[in-house]
Design a protein around this motif. Sequence first.
Motif, PDB file in Angstrom:
ATOM      1  N   GLY A 150      40.537   8.021  25.124  1.00  0.00           N
ATOM      2  CA  GLY A 150      40.109   8.362  23.741  1.00  0.00           C
ATOM      3  C   GLY A 150      37.667   8.946  24.639  1.00  0.00           C
ATOM      4  N   THR A 151      38.013   8.058  26.398  1.00  0.00           N
ATOM      5  CA  THR A 151      37.316   8.293  26.985  1.00  0.00           C
ATOM      6  C   THR A 151      36.552  10.062  26.507  1.00  0.00           C
ATOM      7  N   LEU A 152      35.547  10.324  26.585  1.00  0.00           N
ATOM      8  CA  LEU A 152      35.472  11.702  26.834  1.00  0.00           C
ATOM      9  C   LEU A 152      34.939  12.311  28.164  1.00  0.00           C
ATOM     10  N   ILE A 153      35.705  13.198  28.744  1.00  0.00           N
ATOM     11  CA  ILE A 153      35.212  14.387  29.804  1.00  0.00           C
ATOM     12  C   ILE A 153      34.908  15.234  29.865  1.00  0.00           C
ATOM     13  N   ARG A 154      33.419  15.203  30.023  1.00  0.00           N
ATOM     14  CA  ARG A 154      32.751  16.769  30.284  1.00  0.00           C
ATOM     15  C   ARG A 154      32.547  17.173  31.749  1.00  0.00           C
ATOM     16  N   GLN A 155      33.010  18.504  31.564  1.00  0.00           N
ATOM     17  CA  GLN A 155      32.474  18.539  33.044  1.00  0.00           C
ATOM     18  C   GLN A 155      31.204  20.550  32.813  1.00  0.00           C
ATOM     19  N   PRO A 156      30.081  20.050  32.536  1.00  0.00           N
ATOM     20  CA  PRO A 156      29.565  21.128  33.205  1.00  0.00           C
ATOM     21  C   PRO A 156      29.182  21.872  34.106  1.00  0.00           C
ATOM     22  N   GLU A 157      29.830  21.368  35.043  1.00  0.00           N
ATOM     23  CA  GLU A 157      29.296  22.284  36.106  1.00  0.00           C
ATOM     24  C   GLU A 157      30.814  23.392  36.532  1.00  0.00           C
ATOM     25  N   LEU A 158      32.152  22.355  35.522  1.00  0.00           N
ATOM     26  CA  LEU A 158      33.127  23.687  35.639  1.00  0.00           C
ATOM     27  C   LEU A 158      32.681  24.486  34.282  1.00  0.00           C
ATOM     28  N   ALA A 159      31.801  24.624  33.828  1.00  0.00           N
ATOM     29  CA  ALA A 159      32.008  24.851  32.434  1.00  0.00           C
ATOM     30  C   ALA A 159      30.973  26.134  33.179  1.00  0.00           C
ATOM     31  N   ALA A 160      29.709  25.973  34.252  1.00  0.00           N
ATOM     32  CA  ALA A 160      29.287  26.867  34.550  1.00  0.00           C
ATOM     33  C   ALA A 160      29.822  27.767  35.951  1.00  0.00           C
ATOM     34  N   THR A 161      30.977  27.309  36.761  1.00  0.00           N
ATOM     35  CA  THR A 161      31.731  27.900  37.628  1.00  0.00           C
ATOM     36  C   THR A 161      33.198  28.987  36.500  1.00  0.00           C
ATOM     37  N   LEU A 162      33.240  28.412  35.287  1.00  0.00           N
ATOM     38  CA  LEU A 162      33.854  29.737  34.357  1.00  0.00           C
ATOM     39  C   LEU A 162      32.969  30.601  34.169  1.00  0.00           C
ATOM     40  N   GLN A 163      31.341  30.221  34.156  1.00  0.00           N
ATOM     41  CA  GLN A 163      30.733  31.817  32.980  1.00  0.00           C
ATOM     42  C   GLN A 163      30.718  31.961  34.034  1.00  0.00           C
ATOM     43  N   GLN A 164      30.045  32.081  35.474  1.00  0.00           N
ATOM     44  CA  GLN A 164      29.918  33.279  37.252  1.00  0.00           C
ATOM     45  C   GLN A 164      31.570  33.502  36.796  1.00  0.00           C
ATOM     46  N   LEU A 165      32.730  33.108  36.588  1.00  0.00           N
ATOM     47  CA  LEU A 165      34.090  34.046  37.123  1.00  0.00           C
ATOM     48  C   LEU A 165      34.250  34.647  35.550  1.00  0.00           C
ATOM     49  N   ALA A 166      33.649  34.534  34.433  1.00  0.00           N
ATOM     50  CA  ALA A 166      33.728  35.067  33.450  1.00  0.00           C
ATOM     51  C   ALA A 166      32.489  36.675  33.331  1.00  0.00           C
ATOM     52  N   ALA A 167      31.922  36.534  33.828  1.00  0.00           N
ATOM     53  CA  ALA A 167      30.187  37.692  33.925  1.00  0.00           C
ATOM     54  C   ALA A 167      30.744  38.406  35.205  1.00  0.00           C
ATOM     55  N   HIS A 168      30.951  37.640  36.115  1.00  0.00           N
ATOM     56  CA  HIS A 168      31.366  38.732  37.497  1.00  0.00           C
ATOM     57  C   HIS A 168      32.850  39.113  37.719  1.00  0.00           C
ATOM     58  N   GLY A 169      33.763  38.438  37.425  1.00  0.00           N
ATOM     59  CA  GLY A 169      35.357  38.943  37.469  1.00  0.00           C
ATOM     60  C   GLY A 169      35.144  38.094  39.055  1.00  0.00           C
ATOM     61  N   ARG A 170      36.871  38.659  39.701  1.00  0.00           N
ATOM     62  CA  ARG A 170      36.807  37.631  40.546  1.00  0.00           C
ATOM     63  C   ARG A 170      35.765  37.378  41.353  1.00  0.00           C
ATOM     64  N   ASP A 171      34.649  38.314  42.260  1.00  0.00           N
ATOM     65  CA  ASP A 171      33.107  38.069  43.114  1.00  0.00           C
ATOM     66  C   ASP A 171      32.690  36.817  42.431  1.00  0.00           C
ATOM     67  N   GLY A 172      32.557  36.464  40.665  1.00  0.00           N
ATOM     68  CA  GLY A 172      31.887  35.544  41.022  1.00  0.00           C
ATOM     69  C   GLY A 172      32.536  34.071  41.443  1.00  0.00           C
ATOM     70  N   PHE A 173      33.861  34.054  42.145  1.00  0.00           N
ATOM     71  CA  PHE A 173      34.418  32.689  42.833  1.00  0.00           C
ATOM     72  C   PHE A 173      34.307  33.079  44.246  1.00  0.00           C
ATOM     73  N   TYR A 174      34.538  34.037  44.885  1.00  0.00           N
ATOM     74  CA  TYR A 174      35.153  34.593  45.737  1.00  0.00           C
ATOM     75  C   TYR A 174      34.002  35.137  46.635  1.00  0.00           C
ATOM     76  N   ARG A 175      32.947  35.466  46.150  1.00  0.00           N
ATOM     77  CA  ARG A 175      31.869  36.023  47.130  1.00  0.00           C
ATOM     78  C   ARG A 175      30.616  35.099  46.625  1.00  0.00           C
ATOM     79  N   GLY A 176      29.222  35.374  46.958  1.00  0.00           N
ATOM     80  CA  GLY A 176      27.679  35.253  46.708  1.00  0.00           C
ATOM     81  C   GLY A 176      28.249  33.751  46.551  1.00  0.00           C
ATOM     82  N   GLN A 177      26.644  33.251  45.906  1.00  0.00           N
ATOM     83  CA  GLN A 177      26.442  32.157  45.795  1.00  0.00           C
ATOM     84  C   GLN A 177      27.776  31.066  45.695  1.00  0.00           C
TER      85      GLN A 177
END
Length: 557
Positions: free
Chosen positions: A198-225
């Motif tokens: 029942g412990t809640l596991i939150r992953q805000p950094e992963l959410a931000a990474t997914l946001q980059q993928l959502a906004a920029h497609g594959r380049d949001g993960f494989y290129r840039g910052q």
Amino acid sequence: MRGLRRAALGAVVTLLATAAQAQAPGRAAIASPHAEATAAARLILEQGGNAFDAAIAVSAALAVVEPYGSGLGGGGFFLLREAGETPRYRFLDARERAPGAATADMYLKDGKLSPSLSINGPLAAAIPGLPQALADLANAHGKLPLKDSLAPAIRLANEGFAVDRVYRDRAQMRLAALREDAQSARLFLRDNQVPALGTLIRQPELAATLQQLAAHGRDGFYRGQMAQRLVAGVRQAGGIWSLDDLASYRSVWREPLRFTLADQRELISSPPPSAGGVALAQSLAMLQRLPWQSAEPVQRSHYVLEVLRRAYRDRGLLGDPDYVSNPINKLLARSYLTGLTDGIDVYQATPSSALPPAPAWREGDHTTHFAVIDAEGNALAATLSVNLPFGAAFTVAGTGVVLNNEMDDFAADPGGSNSYGLAGSQANAVAAGKRPLSSMSPSFIESPTQFASFGTPGGSRIPSMVLLSMMGFLQGQPVQDWPATARYHHQYLPDVVEHEPGAFSAAEQAQLEARGYRLKDLGRSYGNQQVLYWNKQAGSVEAASDPRGVGQALVLP
């Protein structure tokens, strides 16, 4: 195991379509290993997405709630069915690739294999393929923008999910390794211990990474910052990734393995770098020449074990098709398979030492699998992985990305043995840019009247588990029985029959031992199958989730 079958009744959902339609089921269905992932797929389907959009949603949600089984730091195989009068099948290979600086001897110390180097920490990590695959699926087959399909996972990562029994089990298995990495311990442990139910596991950094993928497609993960942050984190901790490794990664569309079965049925399965599809085709072809359906239980198990022994012997000949020539035509030739079948003694086990020698291998067995079909008949089955539970147990700071340890799936010492003590394979030796061989086997069986989808996590045991489920389908068993069936396994080497508790009665064990088998009770269940079934004649759609897990099968109204 009989209790599992009873429990499975609660994991299956059956609804009739309004009319029998040969070309479209009229209803969508999902089978995934986690209720949150099933809910994500349902939401996307209800928003007008197709099976491929839903698959993106499931994959991303599983990256959040099953960090022990898959994630943005891993890869996988996707088997697609595009609806139409003549269905089209495609296979997306998003298997991880070895970094450009990888060498065949990188896991040797003083000429000897050092297993921990390919298991824990960033040196064990190959270049991830899942982010690329999600972008590819959206671009090639999706009806919705990638950002819409990723939205449920982003929300889940921010809001958190509750620890369940499977999470606790996997975290306990890798507790020491998770403690070694500060980021992993912070995210996935509590006070350096396995979190309570029942412990809640939150992953805000992963959410931000997914946001980059959502906004920029594959380049949001494989290129840039994001790419810079990943490479810096890996290299600082002793890994060998480069920016070029990430920028140059591409998933590959391959032709699925297709093999004709009896009664107008066709197996559609995974080609190399999966060894699973070949093993399934060989096993089914051999069984077709044996009276397994009418055999009593011990005799049937004997037939299954002997075809598995022979099919697994051949898998050491396979490797990444971009690097080695795979003898698939030879391995699936009817004359060759007839010869293998004719070599089976009806009553006695064939010692593996009596067969022609071949290299053997093993891989981590904690992957994940799901399947989805939409109302039009588009379908996707995917097996995803980070290899061992929580992969390399290394999370790149500021990203929430848990890295895989798929480099351990290579034959790290092809001249000697790998970390499991098995003979190595030159076809699966480490090489820069190469994809390691895998047993992951998302598969379909289709005929003019039926469609069924199969798949499971489980490493080297995947083909044997899928085979047993397919046998249930071929016998006309209820769908809920396919993933619940008791499991046993033989992989040529070691020459031993592994099985779940209760898979054989005491009398059956004695009979198998008298035939020359050495049995090993694993003391635990394994696998987590997710299956779908569309009866085109009846116009019904069914989905079932393995009772061993905490998954959810759902047919939409």
